[in-house]
Design a protein around this motif. Structure first.
Motif, PDB file in Angstrom:
ATOM      1  N   THR A  78       0.817  -1.221   0.000  1.00 51.28           N
ATOM      2  CA  THR A  78       0.000   0.000   0.000  1.00 51.28           C
ATOM      3  C   THR A  78       0.849   1.270   0.000  1.00 51.28           C
ATOM      4  N   ALA A 128       2.045   2.490   2.707  1.00 45.70           N
ATOM      5  CA  ALA A 128       1.887   3.108   4.029  1.00 45.70           C
ATOM      6  C   ALA A 128       3.178   2.948   4.831  1.00 45.70           C
ATOM      7  N   ARG A 159      -1.085   2.922  13.886  1.00 39.86           N
ATOM      8  CA  ARG A 159      -1.486   4.199  13.291  1.00 39.86           C
ATOM      9  C   ARG A 159      -0.737   5.318  14.002  1.00 39.86           C
ATOM     10  N   ASP A 181      -0.419   7.622   8.164  1.00 42.22           N
ATOM     11  CA  ASP A 181      -0.648   6.285   7.640  1.00 42.22           C
ATOM     12  C   ASP A 181      -0.958   5.303   8.759  1.00 42.22           C
TER      13      ASP A 181
END
Length: 181
Positions: free
Chosen positions: A73, A75, A120, A125
């Motif tokens: 992703t 992230a 988190r 992200d």
């Protein structure tokens, strides 16, 4: 890549993150050692005196920490402030369902659900980290740190041979590198 996840041990020299590993240049190793020594000694000393004072320390403070990346992703969870790389093994507490303190600015939050830790940071992200992958990630981090330790020994042999053994022992002990994961 552990099904799309990486964990990097990072140091924070002026200007950004520096991945500690066995693939660093001599200049990068010297920079990392200087930043680590400066973070641990807190005295304004010439380089060799700083290194000498550092190798007389019992503990190390290494700015940075683990940088987690979900390669599928993109992230990224950056290391938080005041959770130094010397505490990298604290991430293993996730395996026991515990939430380790991971620093602040950015402040990480962790939630558990179905064998996954949702990591988190401050509105940034988030990463869904399967807990079954964490041991492999921490082993890879240890391998990177072992490579860094080896390069540090070579760097010290070339630039400060009288301090080489002490430097390597201090970093190994302070970062708990060669202990089993």
């Amino acid at each position: 890549m552990f099904d799309g996840f990486t964990g990097w041990p990072v140091d924070v020299p002026p200007g950004g993150l520096l991945r500690l590993s066995g693939r660093m240049t001599d200049a990068q190793v010297g920079t990392a050692v200087a930043v680590i020594a400066d973070s641990s000694v807190w005295d304004d000393l010439p380089a060799l005196d700083l290194l000498r004072a550092f190798t007389d320390q019992d503990e190390v403070a290494v700015p940075g920490g683990l940088r987690l990346t979900d390669t599928s992703t993109g992230a990224v969870v950056e290391p938080g402030c005041c959770f130094g790389l010397e505490s990298w093994r604290d991430w293993a507490e996730l395996l026991d369902g515990e939430t380790p303190w991971l620093g602040h600015d950015p402040t990480p939050e962790i939630e558990f659900a179905d064998g996954v830790a949702l990591v988190r940071v401050d509105g940034g992200d988030s990463i869904r980290l399967p807990l079954e992958e964490l041991p492999a990630i921490l082993t890879a981090v240890r391998n990177d740190l072992t490579g860094f330790l080896s390069l540090t020994g070579r760097w010290a042999d070339a630039h400060a041979p009288h301090l080489s053994g002490r430097l390597v022992k201090l970093l190994d002990r302070g970062l708990r590198i060669t202990l089993p994961v």
